[in-house]
Design an enzyme around this catalytic site. Structure first.
Site, PDB file in Angstrom:
ATOM      1  N   LYS A  15      -6.518   8.846  -3.313  1.00 52.91           N
ATOM      2  CA  LYS A  15      -6.551   9.308  -4.709  1.00 52.91           C
ATOM      3  C   LYS A  15      -7.784   8.774  -5.446  1.00 52.91           C
ATOM      4  O   LYS A  15      -8.459   9.498  -6.161  1.00 52.91           O
ATOM      5  CB  LYS A  15      -5.296   8.855  -5.476  1.00 52.91           C
ATOM      6  CG  LYS A  15      -3.990   9.334  -4.896  1.00 52.91           C
ATOM      7  CD  LYS A  15      -2.802   8.921  -5.765  1.00 52.91           C
ATOM      8  CE  LYS A  15      -2.647   7.434  -5.944  1.00 52.91           C
ATOM      9  NZ  LYS A  15      -2.313   6.690  -4.714  1.00 52.91           N
ATOM     10  N   ARG A  90       3.890   6.276 -12.691  1.00 49.72           N
ATOM     11  CA  ARG A  90       4.335   5.789 -11.389  1.00 49.72           C
ATOM     12  C   ARG A  90       5.855   5.678 -11.327  1.00 49.72           C
ATOM     13  O   ARG A  90       6.389   5.081 -10.387  1.00 49.72           O
ATOM     14  CB  ARG A  90       3.739   4.405 -11.175  1.00 49.72           C
ATOM     15  CG  ARG A  90       2.691   4.346 -10.074  1.00 49.72           C
ATOM     16  CD  ARG A  90       2.124   2.957 -10.115  1.00 49.72           C
ATOM     17  NE  ARG A  90       1.569   2.539  -8.872  1.00 49.72           N
ATOM     18  CZ  ARG A  90       0.258   2.466  -8.629  1.00 49.72           C
ATOM     19  NH1 ARG A  90      -0.605   2.855  -9.534  1.00 49.72           N
ATOM     20  NH2 ARG A  90      -0.173   2.002  -7.488  1.00 49.72           N
ATOM     21  N   ARG A 132      -9.715  -1.788   3.851  1.00 53.03           N
ATOM     22  CA  ARG A 132     -10.387  -1.260   2.660  1.00 53.03           C
ATOM     23  C   ARG A 132     -11.180  -2.363   1.949  1.00 53.03           C
ATOM     24  O   ARG A 132     -10.690  -3.457   1.730  1.00 53.03           O
ATOM     25  CB  ARG A 132      -9.343  -0.678   1.700  1.00 53.03           C
ATOM     26  CG  ARG A 132      -9.948  -0.162   0.409  1.00 53.03           C
ATOM     27  CD  ARG A 132      -9.027   0.762  -0.330  1.00 53.03           C
ATOM     28  NE  ARG A 132      -7.805   0.132  -0.801  1.00 53.03           N
ATOM     29  CZ  ARG A 132      -6.818   0.786  -1.397  1.00 53.03           C
ATOM     30  NH1 ARG A 132      -6.896   2.088  -1.567  1.00 53.03           N
ATOM     31  NH2 ARG A 132      -5.741   0.157  -1.807  1.00 53.03           N
ATOM     32  N   ARG A 165      -9.441  -6.268  -2.245  1.00 51.94           N
ATOM     33  CA  ARG A 165      -8.442  -6.449  -3.308  1.00 51.94           C
ATOM     34  C   ARG A 165      -7.404  -7.473  -2.883  1.00 51.94           C
ATOM     35  O   ARG A 165      -7.005  -7.513  -1.722  1.00 51.94           O
ATOM     36  CB  ARG A 165      -7.738  -5.115  -3.569  1.00 51.94           C
ATOM     37  CG  ARG A 165      -8.452  -4.240  -4.538  1.00 51.94           C
ATOM     38  CD  ARG A 165      -7.851  -2.873  -4.629  1.00 51.94           C
ATOM     39  NE  ARG A 165      -6.397  -2.842  -4.770  1.00 51.94           N
ATOM     40  CZ  ARG A 165      -5.706  -1.735  -5.002  1.00 51.94           C
ATOM     41  NH1 ARG A 165      -6.347  -0.575  -5.112  1.00 51.94           N
ATOM     42  NH2 ARG A 165      -4.404  -1.763  -5.115  1.00 51.94           N
ATOM     43  N   ARG A 176       4.266  -2.342  -1.514  1.00 52.64           N
ATOM     44  CA  ARG A 176       3.742  -1.243  -2.356  1.00 52.64           C
ATOM     45  C   ARG A 176       4.274   0.108  -1.872  1.00 52.64           C
ATOM     46  O   ARG A 176       4.533   0.993  -2.678  1.00 52.64           O
ATOM     47  CB  ARG A 176       2.210  -1.266  -2.366  1.00 52.64           C
ATOM     48  CG  ARG A 176       1.669  -2.384  -3.250  1.00 52.64           C
ATOM     49  CD  ARG A 176       0.246  -2.790  -2.909  1.00 52.64           C
ATOM     50  NE  ARG A 176      -0.711  -1.731  -3.068  1.00 52.64           N
ATOM     51  CZ  ARG A 176      -1.935  -1.745  -2.513  1.00 52.64           C
ATOM     52  NH1 ARG A 176      -2.311  -2.779  -1.771  1.00 52.64           N
ATOM     53  NH2 ARG A 176      -2.750  -0.766  -2.713  1.00 52.64           N
TER      54      ARG A 176
HETATM   55  P1  AMP Z   1      -3.422   0.703  -7.526  1.00 51.50           P
HETATM   56  O1  AMP Z   1      -4.829   0.231  -7.758  1.00 51.50           O
HETATM   57  O2  AMP Z   1      -3.171   2.044  -8.170  1.00 51.50           O
HETATM   58  O3  AMP Z   1      -3.015   0.654  -6.087  1.00 51.50           O
HETATM   59  O4  AMP Z   1      -2.481  -0.341  -8.304  1.00 51.50           O
HETATM   60  C1  AMP Z   1      -2.450  -1.698  -7.940  1.00 51.50           C
HETATM   61  C2  AMP Z   1      -1.235  -2.369  -8.562  1.00 51.50           C
HETATM   62  O5  AMP Z   1      -1.345  -2.317 -10.000  1.00 51.50           O
HETATM   63  C3  AMP Z   1       0.105  -1.730  -8.234  1.00 51.50           C
HETATM   64  O6  AMP Z   1       0.638  -2.165  -7.003  1.00 51.50           O
HETATM   65  C4  AMP Z   1       0.942  -2.195  -9.429  1.00 51.50           C
HETATM   66  O7  AMP Z   1       1.336  -3.544  -9.270  1.00 51.50           O
HETATM   67  C5  AMP Z   1      -0.060  -2.132 -10.582  1.00 51.50           C
HETATM   68  N1  AMP Z   1      -0.058  -0.812 -11.261  1.00 51.50           N
HETATM   69  C6  AMP Z   1      -1.030   0.127 -11.247  1.00 51.50           C
HETATM   70  N2  AMP Z   1      -0.678   1.198 -11.974  1.00 51.50           N
HETATM   71  C7  AMP Z   1       0.568   0.922 -12.456  1.00 51.50           C
HETATM   72  C8  AMP Z   1       1.492   1.633 -13.261  1.00 51.50           C
HETATM   73  N3  AMP Z   1       1.247   2.865 -13.707  1.00 51.50           N
HETATM   74  N4  AMP Z   1       2.666   1.023 -13.554  1.00 51.50           N
HETATM   75  C9  AMP Z   1       2.963  -0.214 -13.119  1.00 51.50           C
HETATM   76  N5  AMP Z   1       2.158  -0.935 -12.339  1.00 51.50           N
HETATM   77  C10 AMP Z   1       0.955  -0.373 -12.003  1.00 51.50           C
END
Ligand code: AMP
Length: 218
Positions: A15, A90, A132, A165, A176
């Protein structure tokens, strides 16, 4: 008509990579809650300190924090001509929050919302996560197993040293995925019933997936 896109798919389904490419050619603003939360964690803001514990465990950050961040972000001028949401909503609760934000910012009714579902078998995605790396300066994303970089460990685009990360390890990645299937996947049905969902085959190369993406968002 103003375009509003929401990207939905499992972790590491591409994404972020695809949204970056699309934002470059479309002028739509890339709004990525994961990156905004990582910035808050790095800056050690109050919200960042709370968010960190959830992110390290692969869980969703409390909805009040994310709702505030996203509401402020979408109200900015650079989102006025359209945006791509990457990582929000989410959960069904967050989808309701988004409904109310959009009702507020799209009062003239001139917005076209589409939800792009990245369909991909999840078997290899944990490996994608573990390999990654990303560029802290320009945001480029690499898979250090499948890509040969010009200089090992450095960004091909700007030369900065790549970073991993904190949550891109096997244990957090598994969590996740559980969070995704329990809380995020129900969005697919929700937006499908509303007639907003488009599906793309996200299993190909970056360029192939990008072609699939461009075809459905016209
Ligand atoms: P991502 O970079 O999208 O994989 O997000 C990394 C982490 O940020 C996720 O595993 C969540 O802990 C947190 N996170 C990102 N977006 C959201 C969201 N919309 N709601 C809650 N937690 C989020």
């Amino acid at each position: 008509m103003k375009k509003e896109l929401i990207m939905v798919g499992p972790p590491a389904s591409g994404k972020g990579t695809q949204t970056k490419k699309l934002a470059e050619i479309s002028g739509l603003k890339h709004v990525d809650t994961g990156s905004m939360l990582r910035e808050a964690v790095a800056a050690e803001t109050e919200a960042g300190k709370i968010a960190k514990g959830y992110m390290d465990k692969g869980q969703l950050v409390p909805v009040e924090i994310v709702a505030r961040i996203i509401k402020e972000r979408l109200a900015k001028d650079d989102c006025k001509n359209g945006f791509i949401l990457d990582g929000f909503p989410r959960s069904l609760e967050q989808a309701e929050i988004l409904d109310s934000i959009l009702a507020e910012i799209d009062k003239d009714g001139d917005a076209d919302l589409k939800v792009v579902y990245f369909e991909i078998p999840v078997d290899n995605l944990i490996e994608r996560i573990v390999y990654r790396r990303s560029c802290p300066d320009c945001g480029a994303i690499y898979n250090v197993k499948t890509m040969t970089l010009k200089k090992e460990g450095c960004c091909d685009k700007c030369g900065a040293k790549l970073v991993q990360r904190a949550d891109d390890n096997e244990e957090t990645a598994k969590s996740r995925f559980n969070t995704y299937f329990e809380q995020t996947a129900p969005l697919i049905d929700l937006y499908d019933k509303r007639g907003k969902l488009v599906r793309i085959n996200a299993a190909g190369t970056i360029d192939e997936v990008f072609e699939n993406l461009k075809a459905v968002i016209k």
